[in-house]
Enzyme design. Structure first.
Site, PDB file in Angstrom:
ATOM      1  N   GLY A 274       0.815  -1.206   0.000  1.00  0.00           N
ATOM      2  CA  GLY A 274       0.000   0.000   0.000  1.00  0.00           C
ATOM      3  C   GLY A 274       0.845   1.251   0.000  1.00  0.00           C
ATOM      4  N   SER A 275       0.253   2.346   0.441  1.00  0.00           N
ATOM      5  CA  SER A 275       0.925   3.641   0.387  1.00  0.00           C
ATOM      6  C   SER A 275       2.032   3.733   1.425  1.00  0.00           C
ATOM      7  CB  SER A 275      -0.084   4.764   0.627  1.00  0.00           C
ATOM      8  OG  SER A 275      -0.489   4.792   1.985  1.00  0.00           O
ATOM      9  N   ALA A 276       3.005   4.609   1.137  1.00  0.00           N
ATOM     10  CA  ALA A 276       4.100   4.821   2.075  1.00  0.00           C
ATOM     11  C   ALA A 276       3.588   5.384   3.392  1.00  0.00           C
ATOM     12  CB  ALA A 276       5.135   5.754   1.461  1.00  0.00           C
ATOM     13  N   ASN A 277       2.621   6.283   3.334  1.00  0.00           N
ATOM     14  CA  ASN A 277       2.115   6.899   4.561  1.00  0.00           C
ATOM     15  C   ASN A 277       1.524   5.856   5.505  1.00  0.00           C
ATOM     16  OD1 ASN A 277       2.871   9.451   3.748  1.00  0.00           O
ATOM     17  ND2 ASN A 277       0.887   9.946   2.847  1.00  0.00           N
ATOM     18  N   THR A 278       0.674   4.970   4.953  1.00  0.00           N
ATOM     19  CA  THR A 278       0.075   3.928   5.792  1.00  0.00           C
ATOM     20  C   THR A 278       1.130   2.935   6.261  1.00  0.00           C
ATOM     21  OG1 THR A 278      -2.012   4.136   4.585  1.00  0.00           O
ATOM     22  CG2 THR A 278      -1.705   2.149   5.894  1.00  0.00           C
ATOM     23  N   GLY A 279       2.038   2.577   5.373  1.00  0.00           N
ATOM     24  CA  GLY A 279       3.101   1.644   5.738  1.00  0.00           C
ATOM     25  C   GLY A 279       3.978   2.166   6.856  1.00  0.00           C
TER      26      GLY A 279
ATOM     27  N   GLU B 154       5.650  -3.423   1.423  1.00  0.00           N
ATOM     28  CA  GLU B 154       5.926  -3.048   0.029  1.00  0.00           C
ATOM     29  C   GLU B 154       5.122  -1.793  -0.225  1.00  0.00           C
ATOM     30  OE1 GLU B 154       6.073  -1.856  -3.454  1.00  0.00           O
ATOM     31  OE2 GLU B 154       4.207  -3.001  -3.394  1.00  0.00           O
TER      32      GLU B 154
ATOM     33  N   CYS C 115       2.566   1.376  -8.258  1.00  0.00           N
ATOM     34  CA  CYS C 115       3.650   1.877  -7.413  1.00  0.00           C
ATOM     35  C   CYS C 115       4.953   2.016  -8.185  1.00  0.00           C
ATOM     36  CB  CYS C 115       3.839   0.986  -6.193  1.00  0.00           C
ATOM     37  SG  CYS C 115       4.069  -0.748  -6.559  1.00  0.00           S
TER      38      CYS C 115
END
Length: 485
Positions: A220-225, A243, A278
């Site tokens: 998913g997104s970098a922010n959520t990760g 990822e 991505c």
């Protein structure tokens, strides 16, 4: 019924949420999210099922996975249609995803034997045996851009290794997750081996926090990760595989060769899936001079002609909408911000109906410090440069490191590029968005910490167990000091 827990479909007890078709804003799925209590029930069911599932011979686990692959093939058109309705991607594109759901299972099976089998060798008089054992209960978080085959790329290796799973699809694509779960149900998967929980942020937090989880597989997104990464700082007993995205550079050399092929490669890299991959190119580095000017002129012309439409339209579109109205606004706001910093739009991205955004290209050469953000959509930033060394220096100026590419017919330029670029996936004269299930998928920095793919996912679905084994007890000729027998 929204959730599949312990072999039964149950209604969610949390907040109501809906899935809106991004190309017309019609409600195509609705239900209630899972509460923290229901998430814990799903984890407990997976924990209980793990005891039996891990003991089953690999051949039994493999047979169920292969039966699922056949179900996917039988229902491939239905899967493609559901994904198209939920994501807005053209039906020709979602058909390739439906095929990948089944096709990559063979790679996962091969990987199990290659990477998690047993090996024996002799060392210092000991027989050393390397075995692999399942981690336990895995939480799988699915993304919205490939809601079918990307979660499958985690779930299948986990099951083959003997793990059980709690799967949370993206709240944008619950219908696809539900359909996949029904196919697992049809092949007779034992209860609790996979559990499906739907919901938004609250459901995800509850799943990641659950005490019975041994590992989290997140795409998913970098922010959520990064939120998950911080959340796991106090949970060292859990394995976390992330990822995430990228701010991916694509460098065009003066020696790019055929102009049309170069421009087509750029378009495929930047605008396929409406820029919602991505690995999509976010920054395009083009040399100053006549050859670079020719690329820009042709690229602008070709981009203006890109067909953007609904997924089932005829003639077929190349691009559909963004996943949501909010996602569309994010791209338009990003464009406005770059313009305010001094960027010059060569083609301005424009809002259409529902969540549609037309592709945009913006020259950001004169912006001293570019925002190091992943603009997950059809907004391509152009940076002019002089000299390949400078281009690589600029390309590496990002906290991400997922994918990168060079278009060049010069072998020496390519050798320099791969020696100096910082990225986990590198392409020469190919679109950035292509990926092989046999290759590692991921990159350094803010792009993640492991390399999930159909093949390499096996590495984090089982832990290695090393045993030093002797056939009989042996008393050494010399005892340790301070010991007498």
């Amino acid at each position: 019924m929204t959730h599949w827990i312990a072999g039964e479909w149950v209604q969610g007890q949390g907040e109501a949420f809906t899935s809106l078709s991004p190309y017309n804003q019609e409600v195509i799925w609705q239900g209630n999210g899972a509460t923290a209590e229901q998430v814990n029930q799903a984890v407990s069911a997976a924990r209980e099922a793990f005891v039996d599932w891990k003991k089953r011979p690999f051949a039994e686990r493999e047979a169920i996975v292969l039966a699922f692959a056949e179900k996917v093939k039988e229902n491939s058109e239905k899967i493609a249609e559901v994904i198209a309705k939920e994501t807005g991607k053209p039906i020709w594109e979602t058909r390739t995803e439906a095929a990948a759901m089944a096709g990559k299972i063979a790679i996962s099976i091969r990987a199990y034997h290659d990477r998690t089998g047993e090996a024996t060798r002799e060392a210092a008089g000991n027989q050393i045996v390397l075995r692999h054992r399942p981690l336990g209960v895995m939480a799988v978080f699915g993304p919205y851009n490939f809601p079918g085959h990307l979660p499958n790329g985690h779930i299948v290796p986990a099951l083959l290794a003997g793990n059980t799973v709690v799967f949370k699809p993206s709240e944008q694509t619950p219908w696809t997750g539900e359909l996949a779960m029904k196919l697992w149900e049809e092949v007779g998967l034992p209860k609790g081996v996979i559990n499906l929980v739907q919901g938004a942020k609250e459901t995800g937090i509850a799943l990641a926090d659950a005490k019975g989880i041994d590992g989290v597989l997140f795409t998913g997104s970098a922010n959520t990760g990064h939120v998950l990464h911080r959340q796991f700082a106090g949970q060292p007993g859990k394995m976390l595989a992330l990822e995430m995205g990228g701010n991916n550079p694509m460098v065009i050399s003066d020696n790019y060769g055929d102009l049309d092929a170069t421009v087509y490669t750029i378009i495929q890299s930047a605008f396929i899936s409406a820029g919602q991959r991505c690995t999509c190119a976010r920054r395009l580095y083009i040399p100053f001079g006549d050859k670079g000017d020719a690329v820009i002129t042709k690229l602008v012309e070709a981009t203006r002609n890109i067909r953007v439409d609904r997924p089932f339209a005829e003639p077929a579109p190349f691009m559909g909408p963004q996943i949501s109205v909010a996602a569309a606004k994010f791209i338009l706001d990003a464009q406005a911000n770059l313009q305010s910093l001094g960027g010059e739009s060569l083609i301005e991205a424009k809002a259409g109906e529902a969540a549609f955004v037309s592709p945009g290209i913006i020259d950001v050469t004169n912006i001293a410090e570019l925002p190091d953000e992943e603009y997950f959509g059809p907004l391509l930033q152009v940076v002019r440069y002089e000299g390949l060394e400078k281009a690589v220096e600029l390309a590496n100026d990002t906290r991400f490191g997922l994918s990168a590419g060079l278009v060049s017919t010069d072998d020496q330029e390519w050798e320099y590029f791969v020696d100096h670029i910082r990225a986990g996936i590198v392409n020469r004269n190919r679109q950035l968005t292509g990926a092989s299930g046999d290759a590692p998928f991921g990159g350094p920095g803010a792009s993640g910490n492991l390399r999930p793919s159909a093949y390499y996912a096996a590495d984090y679905c089982a832990y290695p167990m090393a045993s030093m084994e002797g056939q009989e007890t042996v008393l050494p000729a010399t005892l340790s000091p301070g010991v007498s027998l």
